[in-house]
Write an enzyme that holds these catalytic residues in place. Structure first.
Site, PDB file in Angstrom:
ATOM      1  N   ASN A 116       0.868  -1.181   0.000  1.00 10.44           N
ATOM      2  CA  ASN A 116       0.000   0.000   0.000  1.00 10.44           C
ATOM      3  C   ASN A 116       0.907   1.234   0.000  1.00 10.44           C
ATOM      4  O   ASN A 116       1.495   1.573   1.019  1.00 10.44           O
ATOM      5  CB  ASN A 116      -0.884  -0.032   1.260  1.00 10.44           C
ATOM      6  CG  ASN A 116      -1.709   1.228   1.427  1.00 10.44           C
ATOM      7  OD1 ASN A 116      -1.802   2.053   0.517  1.00 10.44           O
ATOM      8  ND2 ASN A 116      -2.321   1.378   2.591  1.00 10.44           N
ATOM      9  N   TRP A 117       0.985   1.882  -1.155  1.00  6.15           N
ATOM     10  CA  TRP A 117       1.908   3.025  -1.281  1.00  6.15           C
ATOM     11  C   TRP A 117       1.327   4.297  -0.674  1.00  6.15           C
ATOM     12  O   TRP A 117       2.005   5.305  -0.593  1.00  6.15           O
ATOM     13  CB  TRP A 117       2.279   3.249  -2.746  1.00  6.15           C
ATOM     14  CG  TRP A 117       3.049   2.121  -3.363  1.00  6.15           C
ATOM     15  CD1 TRP A 117       3.411   0.935  -2.770  1.00  6.15           C
ATOM     16  CD2 TRP A 117       3.562   2.059  -4.705  1.00  6.15           C
ATOM     17  NE1 TRP A 117       4.130   0.158  -3.660  1.00  6.15           N
ATOM     18  CE2 TRP A 117       4.231   0.811  -4.849  1.00  6.15           C
ATOM     19  CE3 TRP A 117       3.524   2.934  -5.801  1.00  6.15           C
ATOM     20  CZ2 TRP A 117       4.845   0.432  -6.053  1.00  6.15           C
ATOM     21  CZ3 TRP A 117       4.136   2.554  -6.995  1.00  6.15           C
ATOM     22  CH2 TRP A 117       4.796   1.318  -7.114  1.00  6.15           C
ATOM     23  N   LYS A 118       0.063   4.261  -0.300  1.00  6.29           N
ATOM     24  CA  LYS A 118      -0.613   5.431   0.295  1.00  6.29           C
ATOM     25  C   LYS A 118      -0.416   6.674  -0.594  1.00  6.29           C
ATOM     26  O   LYS A 118      -0.332   6.533  -1.809  1.00  6.29           O
ATOM     27  CB  LYS A 118      -0.121   5.656   1.725  1.00  6.29           C
ATOM     28  CG  LYS A 118      -0.191   4.392   2.568  1.00  6.29           C
ATOM     29  CD  LYS A 118      -0.028   4.643   4.037  1.00  6.29           C
ATOM     30  CE  LYS A 118       0.009   3.317   4.771  1.00  6.29           C
ATOM     31  NZ  LYS A 118      -0.019   3.462   6.220  1.00  6.29           N
TER      32      LYS A 118
ATOM     33  N   HIS B 177      -9.516   0.721   4.886  1.00  5.46           N
ATOM     34  CA  HIS B 177      -8.237   0.951   5.582  1.00  5.46           C
ATOM     35  C   HIS B 177      -8.481   1.880   6.767  1.00  5.46           C
ATOM     36  O   HIS B 177      -9.306   2.793   6.687  1.00  5.46           O
ATOM     37  CB  HIS B 177      -7.221   1.563   4.614  1.00  5.46           C
ATOM     38  CG  HIS B 177      -5.837   1.600   5.182  1.00  5.46           C
ATOM     39  ND1 HIS B 177      -5.434   2.557   6.081  1.00  5.46           N
ATOM     40  CD2 HIS B 177      -4.783   0.774   5.014  1.00  5.46           C
ATOM     41  CE1 HIS B 177      -4.181   2.317   6.429  1.00  5.46           C
ATOM     42  NE2 HIS B 177      -3.761   1.251   5.791  1.00  5.46           N
TER      43      HIS B 177
ATOM     44  N   GLU C 262      -6.937   4.321   7.857  1.00  7.19           N
ATOM     45  CA  GLU C 262      -6.784   5.760   7.558  1.00  7.19           C
ATOM     46  C   GLU C 262      -8.031   6.300   6.852  1.00  7.19           C
ATOM     47  O   GLU C 262      -8.407   7.460   7.046  1.00  7.19           O
ATOM     48  CB  GLU C 262      -5.514   5.983   6.719  1.00  7.19           C
ATOM     49  CG  GLU C 262      -4.262   5.772   7.561  1.00  7.19           C
ATOM     50  CD  GLU C 262      -3.032   5.306   6.805  1.00  7.19           C
ATOM     51  OE1 GLU C 262      -3.018   5.376   5.561  1.00  7.19           O
ATOM     52  OE2 GLU C 262      -2.083   4.850   7.480  1.00  7.19           O
TER      53      GLU C 262
ATOM     54  N   GLU D  39      -5.263  -5.358  10.592  1.00  8.53           N
ATOM     55  CA  GLU D  39      -4.289  -4.293  10.782  1.00  8.53           C
ATOM     56  C   GLU D  39      -4.580  -3.564  12.093  1.00  8.53           C
ATOM     57  O   GLU D  39      -5.395  -2.630  12.118  1.00  8.53           O
ATOM     58  CB  GLU D  39      -4.378  -3.292   9.629  1.00  8.53           C
ATOM     59  CG  GLU D  39      -4.093  -3.886   8.276  1.00  8.53           C
ATOM     60  CD  GLU D  39      -3.534  -2.848   7.318  1.00  8.53           C
ATOM     61  OE1 GLU D  39      -2.430  -3.052   6.824  1.00  8.53           O
ATOM     62  OE2 GLU D  39      -4.186  -1.815   7.112  1.00  8.53           O
TER      63      GLU D  39
ATOM     64  N   GLY E  78       2.252   2.167  10.737  1.00 10.78           N
ATOM     65  CA  GLY E  78       3.148   3.306  10.569  1.00 10.78           C
ATOM     66  C   GLY E  78       3.811   3.753  11.864  1.00 10.78           C
ATOM     67  O   GLY E  78       4.427   4.816  11.919  1.00 10.78           O
TER      68      GLY E  78
ATOM     69  N   SER F 221       3.404  -2.297  10.315  1.00 13.23           N
ATOM     70  CA  SER F 221       4.863  -2.280  10.486  1.00 13.23           C
ATOM     71  C   SER F 221       5.504  -3.629  10.186  1.00 13.23           C
ATOM     72  O   SER F 221       6.476  -4.013  10.841  1.00 13.23           O
ATOM     73  CB  SER F 221       5.241  -1.779  11.895  1.00 13.23           C
ATOM     74  OG  SER F 221       4.751  -0.463  12.091  1.00 13.23           O
TER      75      SER F 221
ATOM     76  N   GLY G  29       2.789  -1.242   4.322  1.00 12.83           N
ATOM     77  CA  GLY G  29       2.806   0.197   4.038  1.00 12.83           C
ATOM     78  C   GLY G  29       4.225   0.673   3.803  1.00 12.83           C
ATOM     79  O   GLY G  29       4.771   0.541   2.714  1.00 12.83           O
ATOM     80  N   GLY G  30       4.845   1.198   4.858  1.00 11.28           N
ATOM     81  CA  GLY G  30       6.169   1.825   4.731  1.00 11.28           C
ATOM     82  C   GLY G  30       7.189   0.987   3.982  1.00 11.28           C
ATOM     83  O   GLY G  30       7.883   1.489   3.078  1.00 11.28           O
TER      84      GLY G  30
HETATM   85  C1  PEP Z   1      -0.843  -0.064   6.075  1.00 10.07           C
HETATM   86  O1  PEP Z   1      -1.059   1.124   6.048  1.00 10.07           O
HETATM   87  O2  PEP Z   1      -1.638  -0.847   5.526  1.00 10.07           O
HETATM   88  C2  PEP Z   1       0.337  -0.529   6.790  1.00 10.07           C
HETATM   89  C3  PEP Z   1       0.390  -1.782   7.167  1.00 10.07           C
HETATM   90  O3  PEP Z   1       1.316   0.405   7.029  1.00 10.07           O
HETATM   91  P1  PEP Z   1       2.749   0.146   7.705  1.00 10.07           P
HETATM   92  O4  PEP Z   1       3.316  -1.125   7.117  1.00 10.07           O
HETATM   93  O5  PEP Z   1       3.566   1.347   7.344  1.00 10.07           O
HETATM   94  O6  PEP Z   1       2.514   0.027   9.164  1.00 10.07           O
END
Ligand code: PEP
Length: 251
Positions: free
Chosen positions: A6-8, A94, A96, A166, A172, A211, A232-233
């Site tokens: 997920n590049w957001k 998600h 967010e 999640e 994040g 994470s 994500g990251g």
């Molecule tokens: C996400 O936003 O779906 C996610 C898992 O982010 P991160 O890996 O950065 O925690």
């Protein structure tokens, strides 16, 4: 196993093309592991060109969509538009989107119906906040998220679903659920899916997100009910994303 990035709201078109090319190169043959990248809307077409012009089996996904087929919804994008640009997946619900854009379980349910009817695989995100976990309410929160999001979704479509657990406190933040915490919740989600879909519930992929990185991917994905990751990251760094795919291949 499925690993989705997920590049957001990161990467302009040039950076997205560069990242997609680097991911294709770094991942190479993903074997039996499904892999997807979910760039911002504006880069979907260019990233699709990169993926379809390569030998890679990496699929394209979007980060959200509108639940209506078409119409006066300024700024929105429909499921059929996502299909037309080459998407196979769409992330729905998600945290967010829930936190900043008022997305609800009912809204996620509406979107799941539309995604499935267009042939998109929804990656349905659920997870509790820190205060919900500290209050001992994590299972009841996730239970209602799963049940409301999947309400009336027929068994015939169930095999097209992906669920992502999640925990909001792990997204994040650098904090990760322990393998035991992840397995416990994934097993709980599995029982909910089996209650609703009998044996098909055993086949639905349940991804962990929060994470996940090369250093912890294997210990998380080795758990029985962890069927991959939503990243994500670490998906913004091709070598890290590829290392997570490698970990999934080794499970
Ligand atoms: C996400 O936003 O779906 C996610 C898992 O982010 P991160 O890996 O950065 O925690």
């Amino acid at each position: 196993m499925l690993v989705a990035g997920n590049w957001k709201m990161n990467t302009d078109i040039k950076a997205a093309v560069e990242l997609a090319s680097a991911v294709v190169e770094a991942v190479g043959d993903s074997g039996k592991v499904g892999v997807a990248v979910c760039p911002p809307y504006i880069s979907l077409s260019s990233v699709n060109d990169v993926l379809s012009g390569s030998k890679s089996k990496i699929k394209l996904g979007a980060q959200t969509m509108h639940h209506q087929e078409k119409g006066a919804f300024t700024g929105e994008v429909s499921a059929s538009m996502l299909v037309s640009v080459g998407c196979s997946y769409v992330i729905l619900g998600h945290s967010e989107r829930r936190q900043y854009f008022g997305e609800t379980d009912q809204g996620v349910n509406n979107k799941i119906f539309m995604a499935l009817s267009c042939g998109l695989t929804p990656i349905v995100c659920v997870g509790e906040t820190l205060s919900e976990r500290e209050g001992g309410n994590e299972q009841s929160v996730v239970e209602s998220q799963v049940q409301e999001a999947l309400q009336d979704v027929e068994i015939e479509k169930a095999s097209q679903l992906v669920v992502a657990y999640e925990p909001v406190w792990a997204i994040g933040t650098g904090l990760t659920a322990t393998p035991e915490q992840a397995q416990e919740m994934h097993a709980f989600i599995r029982t909910l899916l089996v209650e609703q879909y009998d044996n098909i519930g055993n086949k639905i992929h349940i991804l962990y997100g929060g994470s996940m990185k090369p250093a912890n991917a294997l210990e998380l994905m080795q758990n029985k009910d962890v069927d991959g990751g939503l990243i994500g990251g670490a998906s913004l760094k091709a070598p890290d994303f590829a290392a997570i795919v490698e970990a999934a291949k080794s499970v």
